[in-house]
Scaffold this motif. Structure first.
Motif, mmCIF file in Angstrom:
data_model
loop_
_atom_site.group_PDB
_atom_site.id
_atom_site.type_symbol
_atom_site.label_atom_id
_atom_site.label_comp_id
_atom_site.label_asym_id
_atom_site.label_seq_id
_atom_site.Cartn_x
_atom_site.Cartn_y
_atom_site.Cartn_z
ATOM 1 N N ALA A 1 10.103 -6.424 -4.010
ATOM 2 C CA ALA A 1 9.040 -5.493 -4.397
ATOM 3 C C ALA A 1 9.457 -4.047 -4.145
ATOM 4 C CB ALA A 1 7.757 -5.816 -3.639
ATOM 5 N N LEU A 2 10.044 -3.784 -2.974
ATOM 6 C CA LEU A 2 10.403 -2.405 -2.624
ATOM 7 C C LEU A 2 11.647 -1.927 -3.361
ATOM 8 C CD1 LEU A 2 9.048 -0.353 -0.644
ATOM 9 C CD2 LEU A 2 8.113 -2.662 -0.668
ATOM 10 N N ARG A 3 12.502 -2.842 -3.792
ATOM 11 C CA ARG A 3 13.683 -2.407 -4.551
ATOM 12 C C ARG A 3 13.295 -1.758 -5.872
ATOM 13 N NH1 ARG A 3 16.672 -7.758 -2.945
ATOM 14 N NH2 ARG A 3 17.711 -7.053 -1.029
ATOM 15 N N GLY A 4 12.090 -2.019 -6.339
ATOM 16 C CA GLY A 4 11.645 -1.401 -7.574
ATOM 17 C C GLY A 4 11.299 0.070 -7.430
ATOM 18 N N VAL A 5 11.083 0.550 -6.200
ATOM 19 C CA VAL A 5 10.679 1.948 -6.001
ATOM 20 C C VAL A 5 11.555 2.694 -4.999
ATOM 21 C CG1 VAL A 5 8.260 1.738 -6.696
ATOM 22 C CG2 VAL A 5 8.928 1.117 -4.361
ATOM 23 N N PRO B 1 14.252 7.310 -0.776
ATOM 24 C CA PRO B 1 13.675 6.435 0.250
ATOM 25 C C PRO B 1 14.469 5.158 0.484
ATOM 26 C CG PRO B 1 12.370 6.363 -1.759
ATOM 27 C CD PRO B 1 13.365 7.455 -1.931
ATOM 28 N N VAL B 2 14.437 4.706 1.738
ATOM 29 C CA VAL B 2 15.091 3.479 2.169
ATOM 30 C C VAL B 2 14.059 2.626 2.895
ATOM 31 C CG1 VAL B 2 16.856 2.485 3.696
ATOM 32 C CG2 VAL B 2 17.371 4.545 2.360
ATOM 33 N N HIS B 3 14.090 1.323 2.622
ATOM 34 C CA HIS B 3 13.212 0.374 3.315
ATOM 35 C C HIS B 3 14.062 -0.582 4.138
ATOM 36 C CE1 HIS B 3 11.083 -3.727 3.097
ATOM 37 N NE2 HIS B 3 10.499 -3.059 4.064
ATOM 38 N N ILE B 4 13.710 -0.737 5.405
ATOM 39 C CA ILE B 4 14.360 -1.717 6.278
ATOM 40 C C ILE B 4 13.316 -2.742 6.696
ATOM 41 C CG2 ILE B 4 15.524 -2.117 8.477
ATOM 42 C CD1 ILE B 4 16.645 0.710 8.300
ATOM 43 N N GLU B 5 13.621 -4.018 6.432
ATOM 44 C CA GLU B 5 12.733 -5.109 6.811
ATOM 45 C C GLU B 5 13.364 -5.887 7.959
ATOM 46 O OE1 GLU B 5 10.878 -7.694 3.774
ATOM 47 O OE2 GLU B 5 11.888 -9.348 4.805
ATOM 48 N N VAL B 6 12.603 -6.062 9.027
ATOM 49 C CA VAL B 6 13.051 -6.854 10.174
ATOM 50 C C VAL B 6 12.168 -8.092 10.274
ATOM 51 C CG1 VAL B 6 13.493 -6.872 12.654
ATOM 52 C CG2 VAL B 6 13.744 -4.741 11.359
ATOM 53 N N SER C 1 16.453 -1.445 -0.289
ATOM 54 C CA SER C 1 15.547 -2.262 0.510
ATOM 55 C C SER C 1 16.389 -3.358 1.133
ATOM 56 C CB SER C 1 14.425 -2.860 -0.347
ATOM 57 O OG SER C 1 13.552 -3.646 0.436
ATOM 58 N N HIS C 2 16.505 -3.330 2.461
ATOM 59 C CA HIS C 2 17.459 -4.179 3.162
ATOM 60 C C HIS C 2 16.754 -5.020 4.216
ATOM 61 C CE1 HIS C 2 21.147 -5.482 5.104
ATOM 62 N NE2 HIS C 2 20.743 -4.961 6.259
ATOM 63 N N ARG C 3 16.980 -6.325 4.191
ATOM 64 C CA ARG C 3 16.436 -7.247 5.189
ATOM 65 C C ARG C 3 17.551 -7.609 6.160
ATOM 66 N NH1 ARG C 3 12.413 -11.501 5.938
ATOM 67 N NH2 ARG C 3 13.357 -13.442 6.707
ATOM 68 N N VAL C 4 17.333 -7.317 7.439
ATOM 69 C CA VAL C 4 18.355 -7.638 8.430
ATOM 70 C C VAL C 4 18.244 -9.111 8.799
ATOM 71 C CG1 VAL C 4 18.313 -5.286 9.324
ATOM 72 C CG2 VAL C 4 16.945 -7.044 10.448
ATOM 73 N N SER C 5 19.331 -9.655 9.355
ATOM 74 C CA SER C 5 19.357 -11.084 9.675
ATOM 75 C C SER C 5 19.681 -11.361 11.134
ATOM 76 C CB SER C 5 20.376 -11.800 8.774
ATOM 77 O OG SER C 5 21.660 -11.224 8.924
ATOM 78 N N SER C 6 19.819 -10.311 11.944
ATOM 79 C CA SER C 6 20.062 -10.502 13.365
ATOM 80 C C SER C 6 19.637 -9.244 14.116
ATOM 81 C CB SER C 6 21.541 -10.790 13.638
ATOM 82 O OG SER C 6 22.330 -9.645 13.365
ATOM 83 N N VAL C 7 19.410 -9.380 15.417
ATOM 84 C CA VAL C 7 19.084 -8.211 16.237
ATOM 85 C C VAL C 7 20.234 -7.219 16.204
ATOM 86 C CG1 VAL C 7 18.601 -7.423 18.586
ATOM 87 C CG2 VAL C 7 17.487 -9.486 17.716
ATOM 88 N N ASN D 1 0.819 -1.215 0.000
ATOM 89 C CA ASN D 1 0.000 0.000 0.000
ATOM 90 C C ASN D 1 0.851 1.262 0.000
ATOM 91 O OD1 ASN D 1 -2.443 -1.356 -0.013
ATOM 92 N ND2 ASN D 1 -2.782 -1.171 2.192
ATOM 93 N N ILE D 2 2.002 1.222 0.656
ATOM 94 C CA ILE D 2 2.845 2.415 0.757
ATOM 95 C C ILE D 2 3.784 2.550 -0.435
ATOM 96 C CG2 ILE D 2 4.919 1.567 1.976
ATOM 97 C CD1 ILE D 2 4.587 3.920 3.911
ATOM 98 N N ALA D 3 3.816 1.559 -1.311
ATOM 99 C CA ALA D 3 4.796 1.551 -2.404
ATOM 100 C C ALA D 3 4.649 2.759 -3.329
ATOM 101 C CB ALA D 3 4.685 0.258 -3.205
ATOM 102 N N ALA D 4 3.422 3.207 -3.597
ATOM 103 C CA ALA D 4 3.242 4.371 -4.473
ATOM 104 C C ALA D 4 3.880 5.610 -3.861
ATOM 105 C CB ALA D 4 1.756 4.617 -4.738
#
Length: 554
Positions: free
Chosen positions: A141-145, A176-181, A149-155, A98-101
Motif C-alpha cells: 500500500a505504501l509503495r504506491g505513495v 518519503p520513506v516508510h519503515i515497517e517493523v 516502503s521496507h519491512r524489516v525481518s530482524s531486530v 490514514n497517513i497515506a495522503a
C-alpha cells in the motif's frame, strides 16, 4: 464453530545468553535519536506502544495530532521548515492508511518524511486470521505513495533500515520513506550493538564540462530568465547573485515562492500559469531552471515551447529528460552547483546585465499583462491579502491549502521574501494541509509567526486539529475564506454548463467551532477587521480562527 485467536504477546522475548540486549522498539528509537531526531508526530495505538515507551528517554518529543493525516502534514511542514526529515509514527492498518495522503503529498513536493509503523507479526500467514488491524500488505500500500516502503525481518536490521532512510534523504531527491517493523519484533530482544548511522554525504556538484558549457551560454545570453522551484530553496543567495549579475528576471513555482524576494525589481513572483509569462518565457534565449519539474502542477498547462537554451539544475537526473528536456543538464545539489557556475562565469557577465533600465521597463510592461490575467479571479481577495501582508512580520511562515483563496489569491498576490516561508501542497493537491502544517511549523519554530490560510471546504478535512493547536497554547491565526463549499469545483461545473452538484456545504459557524475546541474565533467582514483580528491573534495563546465570508458563485 469459530476459535478465538490470541493476540501476540507483548512481553519481551529474551535473547540467548547473558549479553546486553535491547528490544526492537528501543533499537528503533535509539537509531532515530542517533540521526538527530528530536521531534515526532503521531498517535499511540495497541501495536506501537513499545516505540512510545522509549521516546522520552532518548530525547524525542512527541506531538499527538487528532488524526494520522494531520500527523503527516505536520511532519511534512516540520521538514520543510527545518531542512531535516520529519518523523511520523503510526500504528498498524487504518492508521497507516490514514497517513497515506500526506505521504503522497510529501512525495510530490520532495519532502523528507519518515513514517514508522508496526506491521503484522514476523511469521504472520498470508491468509487472513483476523488479527487486529490486519490487512493484506502495508508495504504494498505504501509503495504506491512513498519512495521506499521496507519491512524489516530482524531486530538487527532495524538500525540499518533507519540509516538507509537517512542516506536516501541526504544523497537523493528527498522523498518519503516508510519503515515497517513487525509488531512482535518491537518487543523481541536483540543484541545491544552500536547504532549504525548514515555516513556524512557532501553536496553533489554537476559535471565540470557541463558547468563550462552553461557558463559560456549564460555569458552570451541577451534575454536570460531564471525559473526557481523548491529544490533551489537552499541556494537563495546564489540564485539572487545570478539574477543580478546577468540581469535575469526570476519567476518561481509555488514551492519556490520567496526564494528571491517578490518585491525585488527582477522578480515576477509565482506566475508561470499566466499566458503572458509563458509567452515571455518562450522568447528567452537562455533559461536557467533550478530545482523544478516544470510540470503541469507548476504551469497549469502543458509545458510551453521554448525558443532558447534550457539549462536545468537538479539533484534528480531523471528531471533532465522529463517535461522539458535539458539542453545543458547540471545534475547536483543546487547550492554547490550554482556556486560552481558562478565561479565559472567569473570572467565575464551576460549582456542582459548591461541595460538594467531596459530590462526593468520590459518587466513593468510584463507585470501589467500578468496582472490583467490574474486580478480578475482574485479581485475580491486583493484588499484582504494586502491587509494580511501589512500586519505580518517578514519572517512569517504561511501555510496554505488547495483553495481558491490560496492558488488564485495568496500564491500570486501575497509577496514573500527569503526571511519568510510559504508552504503549499502542490502537485498531489491534497485538501486539509494548512492547519496541521501550521502546527508542524509552529512546533519547529515556536517563536516565529505562523499563519494558516484555508477555505471552508479544505479546512473541514482536518478541522479536528484545532484541538491540537489548543493543546500547544501557542499563537496561531487560522484565516478561512468561506465561500460555502468547494468553490473551485462549483466554478468548474458552471463553466461546463452543469448544474452544481455536491459542492454546496451546509453553513458552519467555524469561529464557534474553534471556541468549542477551547480556542478563539471571530468573523472579519472587511480588510480592516481582518487586520485587527490578525494583530490580536498573533499575541493570543492558542488558535484563533478568523472567518472571511465570500459570496459563492452561482
Amino acid at each position: 464453530m469459530t476459535s478465538a485467536v490470541s493476540p501476540p504477546s507483548t512481553q519481551p522475548i529474551q535473547a540467548d545468553g547473558c549479553a546486553p540486549s535491547r528490544t526492537g522498539g528501543e533499537t528503533l528509537v535509539r537509531a532515530l535519536a542517533a540521526h538527530g531526531v528530536t521531534q515526532a508526530f503521531g498517535i499511540p495505538g495497541t501495536h506501537n506502544l513499545e516505540i512510545y515507551r522509549h521516546l522520552a528517554a532518548h530525547g524525542i518529543d512527541q506531538l499527538n495530532p487528532r488524526h494520522e493525516q494531520g500527523a503527516g502534514y505536520a511532519a511534512d511542514a516540520y521538514a520543510r521548515l527545518t531542512g531535516t526529515p520529519g518523523v511520523a509514527i503510526t500504528t498498524t492498518g487504518p492508521a497507516l492508511l490514514n497517513i497515506a495522503a500526506a505521504v503522497g503529498q510529501a512525495y510530490s513536493d520532495s519532502v523528507p518524511l519518515l513514517v514508522v509503523s508496526p506491521g503484522m507479526p514476523l511469521r504472520h500467514p498470508r491468509q487472513s486470521i483476523g488479527l487486529l488491524h490486519e490487512m493484506r500488505s502495508q508495504t504494498e500500500a505504501l509503495r504506491g505513495v512513498a519512495a521506499v516502503s521496507h519491512r524489516v525481518s530482524s531486530v538487527e536490521e532495524i538500525g540499518a533500515a533507519v540509516a538507509r532512510a537517512f542516506t536516501l534523504f541526504r544523497t537523493r531527491r528527498p522523498r518519503p520513506v516508510h519503515i515497517e517493523v513487525p509488531l512482535d519484533l518491537l518487543t523481541t530482544e536483540g543484541p545491544a550493538r552500536p547504532v549504525v548511522t548514515a555516513p556524512p554525504a557532501g553536496p553533489a556538484r554537476a559535471d565540470a564540462d557541463a558547468l563550462t558549457a552553461a557558463a559560456r551560454t549564460l555569458r552570451s545570453a541577451a534575454r536570460p530568465a531564471i525559473v526557481l522551484g523548491g529544490g533551489a530553496r537552499g541556494a537563495a543567495a546564489e540564485c539572487l547573485r545570478l539574477a543580478e549579475e546577468f540581469g535575469a528576471p526570476v519567476v518561481t513555482t509555488a514551492n519556490g515562492k520567496g526564494i528571491v524576494a517578490e518585491t525585488h525589481p527582477l522578480s515576477l513572483g509565482v506566475c508561470l500559469h499566466t499566458a503572458a509569462v509563458r509567452r515571455w518565457l518562450g522568447e528567452r534565449d537562455v533559461i536557467l531552471a533550478v530545482g523544478t519539474e516544470l510540470a503541469e502542477s507548476d504551469l497549469w498547462d502543458a509545458p510551453p515551447a521554448l525558443g532558447g537554451t534550457l539549462i536545468r539544475v537538479d539533484l534528480d537526473p531523471a528531471q533532465m529528460y522529463t517535461s522539458l528536456p535539458a539542453d545543458i543538464p547540471l545534475v547536483g545539489d543546487a547550492r554547490a552547483t550554482l556556486r560552481a557556475l558562478l565561479a565559472a562565469c567569473a570572467d565575464g557577465r551576460g549582456s542582459a546585465g548591461a541595460d538594467p533600465g531596459g530590462t526593468h521597463r520590459a518587466l513593468a510592461a510584463l507585470r501589467v499583462e500578468r496582472d490583467a490575467e490574474t486580478h480578475g479571479s482574485a479581485a475580491h481577495l486583493l484588499p484582504y491579502l494586502a491587509a494580511i501582508r501589512a500586519v505580518l512580520p517578514e519572517d512569517t511562515v504561511l501555510t496554505s491549502d488547495s483553495a481558491q483563496c490560496c492558488y488564485y489569491g495568496a500564491i500570486p498576490h501575497l509577496p514573500v521574501g527569503p526571511r519568510g516561508r510559504y508552504l503549499h501542497p502542490t502537485g498531489f493537491g491534497t485538501l486539509g494541509y494548512a492547519l496541521p502544517a501550521a502546527i508542524g511549523a509552529k512546533t519547529a519554530e515556536p517563536g516565529r509567526p505562523v499563519v494558516a490560510l484555508s477555505g471552508d471546504g479544505g479546512l473541514q478535512f482536518c478541522v479536528q486539529e484545532l484541538a491540537t493547536a489548543v493543546q500547544l497554547r501557542l499563537p496561531l491565526p487560522v484565516v478561512v475564506f468561506d465561500n460555502g463549499g468547494y468553490g473551485e469545483i462549483r466554478d468548474e461545473m458552471l463553466a461546463r454548463g452543469d448544474r452544481p452538484v455536491a459542492v454546496d456545504l451546509s453553513p458552519v459557524d467555524l469561529p464557534a467551532l474553534a471556541r468549542a475546541y477551547g480556542g478563539h474565533g471571530v468573523r472579519a467582514d472587511s480588510p480592516d477587521a481582518l487586520a485587527d483580528a490578525l494583530r490580536q491573534a498573533l499575541v493570543t495563546a492558542g488558535p484563533t480562527l478568523i472567518t472571511v465570508p465570500e459570496e459563492p458563485s452561482r
